[in-house]
Design a protein around this motif. Structure first.
Motif, mmCIF file in Angstrom:
data_model
loop_
_atom_site.group_PDB
_atom_site.id
_atom_site.type_symbol
_atom_site.label_atom_id
_atom_site.label_comp_id
_atom_site.label_asym_id
_atom_site.label_seq_id
_atom_site.Cartn_x
_atom_site.Cartn_y
_atom_site.Cartn_z
ATOM 1 N N ASN A 22 -43.825 10.986 85.309
ATOM 2 C CA ASN A 22 -43.390 9.934 84.435
ATOM 3 C C ASN A 22 -44.032 9.805 83.130
ATOM 4 O O ASN A 22 -45.394 9.200 83.040
ATOM 5 N N TYR A 23 -43.426 10.501 82.083
ATOM 6 C CA TYR A 23 -44.296 10.459 80.626
ATOM 7 C C TYR A 23 -45.542 10.799 80.951
ATOM 8 O O TYR A 23 -46.371 10.323 80.013
ATOM 9 N N GLY A 24 -45.755 11.898 81.682
ATOM 10 C CA GLY A 24 -47.138 12.538 81.413
ATOM 11 C C GLY A 24 -47.349 13.693 80.722
ATOM 12 O O GLY A 24 -46.371 14.280 80.108
ATOM 13 N N HIS A 25 -48.636 14.152 80.385
ATOM 14 C CA HIS A 25 -48.544 15.382 79.379
ATOM 15 C C HIS A 25 -47.899 16.589 80.217
ATOM 16 O O HIS A 25 -47.700 16.585 81.307
ATOM 17 N N LEU A 26 -47.520 17.350 79.321
ATOM 18 C CA LEU A 26 -46.822 18.647 79.792
ATOM 19 C C LEU A 26 -47.576 19.911 79.595
ATOM 20 O O LEU A 26 -48.142 19.965 78.691
ATOM 21 N N ASN A 43 -39.273 11.880 84.189
ATOM 22 C CA ASN A 43 -38.653 10.470 83.538
ATOM 23 C C ASN A 43 -39.419 10.416 82.229
ATOM 24 O O ASN A 43 -40.592 10.357 82.210
ATOM 25 N N PHE A 44 -38.703 10.587 80.883
ATOM 26 C CA PHE A 44 -39.438 10.718 79.881
ATOM 27 C C PHE A 44 -38.643 9.949 78.790
ATOM 28 O O PHE A 44 -37.467 9.660 79.046
ATOM 29 N N ASP A 71 -35.476 18.347 88.027
ATOM 30 C CA ASP A 71 -34.575 17.517 87.538
ATOM 31 C C ASP A 71 -35.162 16.519 86.467
ATOM 32 O O ASP A 71 -36.378 15.590 86.866
ATOM 33 N N ILE A 72 -35.019 16.720 84.996
ATOM 34 C CA ILE A 72 -35.693 16.160 84.178
ATOM 35 C C ILE A 72 -34.416 15.182 83.458
ATOM 36 O O ILE A 72 -33.505 15.591 83.002
ATOM 37 N N LYS A 73 -34.958 14.001 83.169
ATOM 38 C CA LYS A 73 -34.105 13.264 82.291
ATOM 39 C C LYS A 73 -34.984 12.410 81.175
ATOM 40 O O LYS A 73 -35.988 12.097 81.226
ATOM 41 N N ILE A 74 -34.237 12.552 80.038
ATOM 42 C CA ILE A 74 -34.933 11.742 78.778
ATOM 43 C C ILE A 74 -34.183 10.708 78.376
ATOM 44 O O ILE A 74 -32.729 10.763 78.204
ATOM 45 N N TYR A 75 -34.756 9.411 78.553
ATOM 46 C CA TYR A 75 -34.053 8.266 78.017
ATOM 47 C C TYR A 75 -34.083 8.038 76.540
ATOM 48 O O TYR A 75 -35.315 7.879 76.217
ATOM 49 N N PRO A 76 -33.000 8.304 75.951
ATOM 50 C CA PRO A 76 -32.971 8.374 74.311
ATOM 51 C C PRO A 76 -33.535 7.095 73.617
ATOM 52 O O PRO A 76 -34.443 7.436 72.847
ATOM 53 N N ASN A 77 -33.558 6.044 74.189
ATOM 54 C CA ASN A 77 -34.104 4.900 73.422
ATOM 55 C C ASN A 77 -35.367 4.310 73.931
ATOM 56 O O ASN A 77 -35.884 3.224 73.470
ATOM 57 N N ALA A 78 -36.176 5.161 74.849
ATOM 58 C CA ALA A 78 -37.092 4.768 75.556
ATOM 59 C C ALA A 78 -38.517 5.351 74.923
ATOM 60 O O ALA A 78 -38.470 6.526 74.346
ATOM 61 N N GLY A 79 -39.442 4.747 74.982
ATOM 62 C CA GLY A 79 -40.825 5.123 74.328
ATOM 63 C C GLY A 79 -41.882 5.412 75.191
ATOM 64 O O GLY A 79 -41.163 5.604 76.577
ATOM 65 N N HIS A 80 -42.899 5.743 75.070
ATOM 66 C CA HIS A 80 -43.952 5.636 76.253
ATOM 67 C C HIS A 80 -44.086 4.577 77.095
ATOM 68 O O HIS A 80 -44.170 3.628 76.470
ATOM 69 N N ARG A 102 -33.994 7.089 90.733
ATOM 70 C CA ARG A 102 -34.171 8.630 90.587
ATOM 71 C C ARG A 102 -35.351 8.991 91.292
ATOM 72 O O ARG A 102 -35.172 9.885 92.230
ATOM 73 N N THR A 103 -36.306 8.205 91.254
ATOM 74 C CA THR A 103 -37.541 8.851 91.830
ATOM 75 C C THR A 103 -37.415 8.571 93.405
ATOM 76 O O THR A 103 -37.654 9.493 94.100
ATOM 77 N N THR A 104 -36.810 7.345 93.913
ATOM 78 C CA THR A 104 -36.840 7.208 95.466
ATOM 79 C C THR A 104 -35.667 7.944 95.949
ATOM 80 O O THR A 104 -36.088 8.610 97.092
ATOM 81 N N ASN A 105 -34.665 8.252 95.299
ATOM 82 C CA ASN A 105 -33.500 9.332 95.569
ATOM 83 C C ASN A 105 -34.236 10.970 96.037
ATOM 84 O O ASN A 105 -34.174 11.449 96.865
ATOM 85 N N PHE A 106 -35.015 11.127 94.840
ATOM 86 C CA PHE A 106 -35.490 12.282 94.801
ATOM 87 C C PHE A 106 -36.627 12.686 95.962
ATOM 88 O O PHE A 106 -36.553 13.481 96.708
ATOM 89 N N LEU A 107 -37.488 11.491 96.137
ATOM 90 C CA LEU A 107 -38.626 11.706 97.047
ATOM 91 C C LEU A 107 -37.895 11.629 98.553
ATOM 92 O O LEU A 107 -38.178 12.517 99.291
ATOM 93 N N ASN A 108 -36.858 10.909 98.650
ATOM 94 C CA ASN A 108 -35.885 10.901 100.099
ATOM 95 C C ASN A 108 -35.343 12.037 100.342
ATOM 96 O O ASN A 108 -35.523 12.778 101.413
ATOM 97 N N ASP A 109 -34.690 12.758 99.268
ATOM 98 C CA ASP A 109 -34.062 14.198 99.421
ATOM 99 C C ASP A 109 -34.874 15.336 99.591
ATOM 100 O O ASP A 109 -34.672 16.029 100.534
ATOM 101 N N THR A 110 -35.885 15.381 98.827
ATOM 102 C CA THR A 110 -37.005 16.281 98.663
ATOM 103 C C THR A 110 -37.764 16.325 100.135
ATOM 104 O O THR A 110 -38.087 17.392 100.542
ATOM 105 N N LEU A 111 -38.324 15.215 100.556
ATOM 106 C CA LEU A 111 -39.283 15.107 101.526
ATOM 107 C C LEU A 111 -38.642 15.180 102.976
ATOM 108 O O LEU A 111 -39.171 15.454 103.976
ATOM 109 N N LYS A 112 -37.370 15.013 103.134
ATOM 110 C CA LYS A 112 -36.496 14.884 104.276
ATOM 111 C C LYS A 112 -36.753 16.429 104.846
ATOM 112 O O LYS A 112 -36.069 17.337 104.143
ATOM 113 N N LYS A 113 -37.243 16.630 105.953
ATOM 114 C CA LYS A 113 -37.301 18.035 106.644
ATOM 115 C C LYS A 113 -36.456 18.114 107.835
ATOM 116 O O LYS A 113 -36.682 17.325 108.654
#
Length: 113
Positions: A22-26, A43-44, A71-80, A102-113
């Motif tokens: 979430n808006y961390g250095h890249l 999420n940026f 899965d990267i999303k840029i929120y156009p009107n959001a800042g840091h 998005r975060t909870t869906n991603f973690l649920n989907d990705t970490l289900k094994k």
């Protein structure tokens, strides 16, 4: 700060399954990003002065070109720090709620094994 830490772990821990940035250095160096084995969610803010959208797009393109799940999303009107309710001038409740979902869906989907 936390998003940057998340990326650092993904770069240095080959056993990591998922990382949320979430808006961390890249990093954009292909050799560095090649080390990532984790699926990445990002999420940026489009108005973030410290992490420009062009850098975010390059990050995503580099990951995907290397076959990484990203899965990267840029929120156009959001800042840091748009997800932080203590950020009085920049908190964006709707964008924060979407990023959290998005975060909870991603973690649920990705970490289900």
């Amino acid at each position: 700060m936390g998003g940057g830490y998340s990326l650092n772990v993904a770069l240095n821990e080959p056993a990591l399954t998922a990382a949320v940035i979430n808006y961390g250095h890249l990093a954009t160096d292909p050799a560095a990003l090649h080390k990532i084995n984790a699926a990445i969610l990002g999420n940026f803010g489009g108005q973030d002065q410290g992490i420009p959208p062009d850098d975010v797009k390059k990050f995503e393109e580099t990951l995907k070109k290397d076959g990484k799940k990203a899965d990267i999303k840029i929120y156009p009107n959001a800042g840091h720090a748009f997800e932080n309710p203590n950020n009085k001038g920049g908190y964006r409740a709707d964008d924060a709620a979407d990023a959290w979902q998005r975060t909870t869906n991603f973690l649920n989907d990705t970490l289900k094994k």
